[in-house]
Design a protein around this motif. Sequence first.
Motif, PDB file in Angstrom:
ATOM      1  N   TYR A 126      34.782 -13.522 -15.583  1.00 13.39           N
ATOM      2  CA  TYR A 126      35.162 -11.973 -15.546  1.00 13.39           C
ATOM      3  C   TYR A 126      33.840 -11.422 -13.858  1.00 13.39           C
ATOM      4  O   TYR A 126      32.804 -12.812 -14.524  1.00 13.39           O
ATOM      5  N   TRP A 127      33.878 -11.063 -13.276  1.00 12.71           N
ATOM      6  CA  TRP A 127      33.133 -10.217 -12.738  1.00 12.71           C
ATOM      7  C   TRP A 127      33.260  -8.826 -12.540  1.00 12.71           C
ATOM      8  O   TRP A 127      34.097  -8.546 -12.377  1.00 12.71           O
ATOM      9  N   ALA A 147      23.139  -9.968 -18.936  1.00 14.08           N
ATOM     10  CA  ALA A 147      24.218  -9.325 -18.797  1.00 14.08           C
ATOM     11  C   ALA A 147      25.143  -9.459 -18.915  1.00 14.08           C
ATOM     12  O   ALA A 147      25.834  -8.712 -20.122  1.00 14.08           O
ATOM     13  N   SER A 148      25.816 -11.048 -18.617  1.00 14.79           N
ATOM     14  CA  SER A 148      27.220 -11.379 -19.426  1.00 14.79           C
ATOM     15  C   SER A 148      27.047 -11.407 -20.461  1.00 14.79           C
ATOM     16  O   SER A 148      27.977 -11.786 -21.435  1.00 14.79           O
ATOM     17  N   ALA A 183      28.283 -10.431 -26.140  1.00 15.03           N
ATOM     18  CA  ALA A 183      27.839 -10.115 -28.202  1.00 15.03           C
ATOM     19  C   ALA A 183      28.665  -9.150 -28.218  1.00 15.03           C
ATOM     20  O   ALA A 183      29.013  -8.951 -29.024  1.00 15.03           O
ATOM     21  N   ALA A 184      28.906  -7.578 -27.703  1.00 14.81           N
ATOM     22  CA  ALA A 184      29.431  -6.705 -27.707  1.00 14.81           C
ATOM     23  C   ALA A 184      30.916  -6.856 -28.283  1.00 14.81           C
ATOM     24  O   ALA A 184      31.477  -5.845 -28.710  1.00 14.81           O
ATOM     25  N   ASN A 185      31.881  -8.326 -27.543  1.00 16.47           N
ATOM     26  CA  ASN A 185      32.642  -8.085 -28.264  1.00 16.47           C
ATOM     27  C   ASN A 185      33.407  -9.358 -28.918  1.00 16.47           C
ATOM     28  O   ASN A 185      33.812 -10.032 -29.810  1.00 16.47           O
ATOM     29  N   GLY A 186      31.685  -9.508 -29.922  1.00 13.32           N
ATOM     30  CA  GLY A 186      32.075 -10.768 -31.379  1.00 13.32           C
ATOM     31  C   GLY A 186      31.396 -12.053 -30.418  1.00 13.32           C
ATOM     32  O   GLY A 186      32.249 -12.981 -31.993  1.00 13.32           O
ATOM     33  N   PHE A 187      31.774 -12.681 -29.490  1.00  7.96           N
ATOM     34  CA  PHE A 187      31.358 -13.788 -29.566  1.00  7.96           C
ATOM     35  C   PHE A 187      30.662 -14.294 -29.864  1.00  7.96           C
ATOM     36  O   PHE A 187      28.832 -13.550 -29.740  1.00  7.96           O
ATOM     37  N   GLU A 188      30.393 -15.619 -30.778  1.00  8.13           N
ATOM     38  CA  GLU A 188      29.077 -16.565 -30.646  1.00  8.13           C
ATOM     39  C   GLU A 188      28.175 -17.742 -30.059  1.00  8.13           C
ATOM     40  O   GLU A 188      29.490 -18.320 -29.975  1.00  8.13           O
ATOM     41  N   ARG A 189      27.158 -17.655 -29.757  1.00  9.79           N
ATOM     42  CA  ARG A 189      26.920 -19.071 -28.799  1.00  9.79           C
ATOM     43  C   ARG A 189      26.941 -19.725 -30.032  1.00  9.79           C
ATOM     44  O   ARG A 189      26.518 -20.043 -31.220  1.00  9.79           O
ATOM     45  N   ILE A 190      27.575 -20.540 -29.103  1.00 11.05           N
ATOM     46  CA  ILE A 190      27.898 -21.867 -29.826  1.00 11.05           C
ATOM     47  C   ILE A 190      27.111 -23.171 -29.516  1.00 11.05           C
ATOM     48  O   ILE A 190      27.604 -23.845 -30.244  1.00 11.05           O
ATOM     49  N   GLN A 211      36.551 -19.199 -25.645  1.00 15.39           N
ATOM     50  CA  GLN A 211      35.522 -19.708 -24.832  1.00 15.39           C
ATOM     51  C   GLN A 211      35.185 -19.096 -24.141  1.00 15.39           C
ATOM     52  O   GLN A 211      36.083 -18.734 -22.624  1.00 15.39           O
ATOM     53  N   ALA A 212      33.237 -18.993 -23.441  1.00 15.64           N
ATOM     54  CA  ALA A 212      33.197 -18.610 -22.362  1.00 15.64           C
ATOM     55  C   ALA A 212      32.187 -19.254 -22.225  1.00 15.64           C
ATOM     56  O   ALA A 212      31.815 -19.586 -22.864  1.00 15.64           O
ATOM     57  N   SER A 213      31.353 -18.484 -21.108  1.00 15.14           N
ATOM     58  CA  SER A 213      29.749 -19.043 -20.782  1.00 15.14           C
ATOM     59  C   SER A 213      29.250 -19.091 -19.502  1.00 15.14           C
ATOM     60  O   SER A 213      29.886 -18.695 -18.796  1.00 15.14           O
TER      61      SER A 213
END
Length: 179
Positions: free
Chosen positions: A99-100, A141-142, A147-154, A132-134
Amino acid sequence: MIDLGGGILLRPLEPGDAAALAEAFARNRAHLAPWDPERTEDFFTSAEQARLIELLLAERDAGRSAPFVLARPEDGAVVGRANLSNIVRGAFHSADLGYWIDASLAGRGLMTRAVTEMRRHAARELKLHRLQASTLLHNHASQRVLAANGFERIGMAPKYLHIAGEWQDHYLFQRILSD
């Protein structure tokens, strides 16, 4: 179409979006340069965007992507993109999220809401198990959007993507959708 607030809609990418997308990329060239691969001059033309849209829509029709734009309905201006790509079924049922957003709209919570809707689309419409996202290590900012969408850093992937002319390290994130 989903109203994100502030006069911005999230809607599927359409064949007629080439000119508006070329204008958005040109307008945001400096804003996106640190986060994107290096772009040729052709990339910023309507003709090249039309060609890329055709490829993206073919990927969508094949079930391998879900491309969206953030747009202002009153003038049709594209002010961002959100995309699910590399959709894999089978035992994985996963996709990559990218996204951007236009520099003039950054920091207003619009992308956080857009990612929420992309997450819902992935779970409800596409029946995916995982996103997944990177992000570049310094793209705070990204990381806040994720984090606000419940993603966890893996983890951290060294030299993961060729961004801004060099292979750069990225943090990897995931969100399990079936919980």
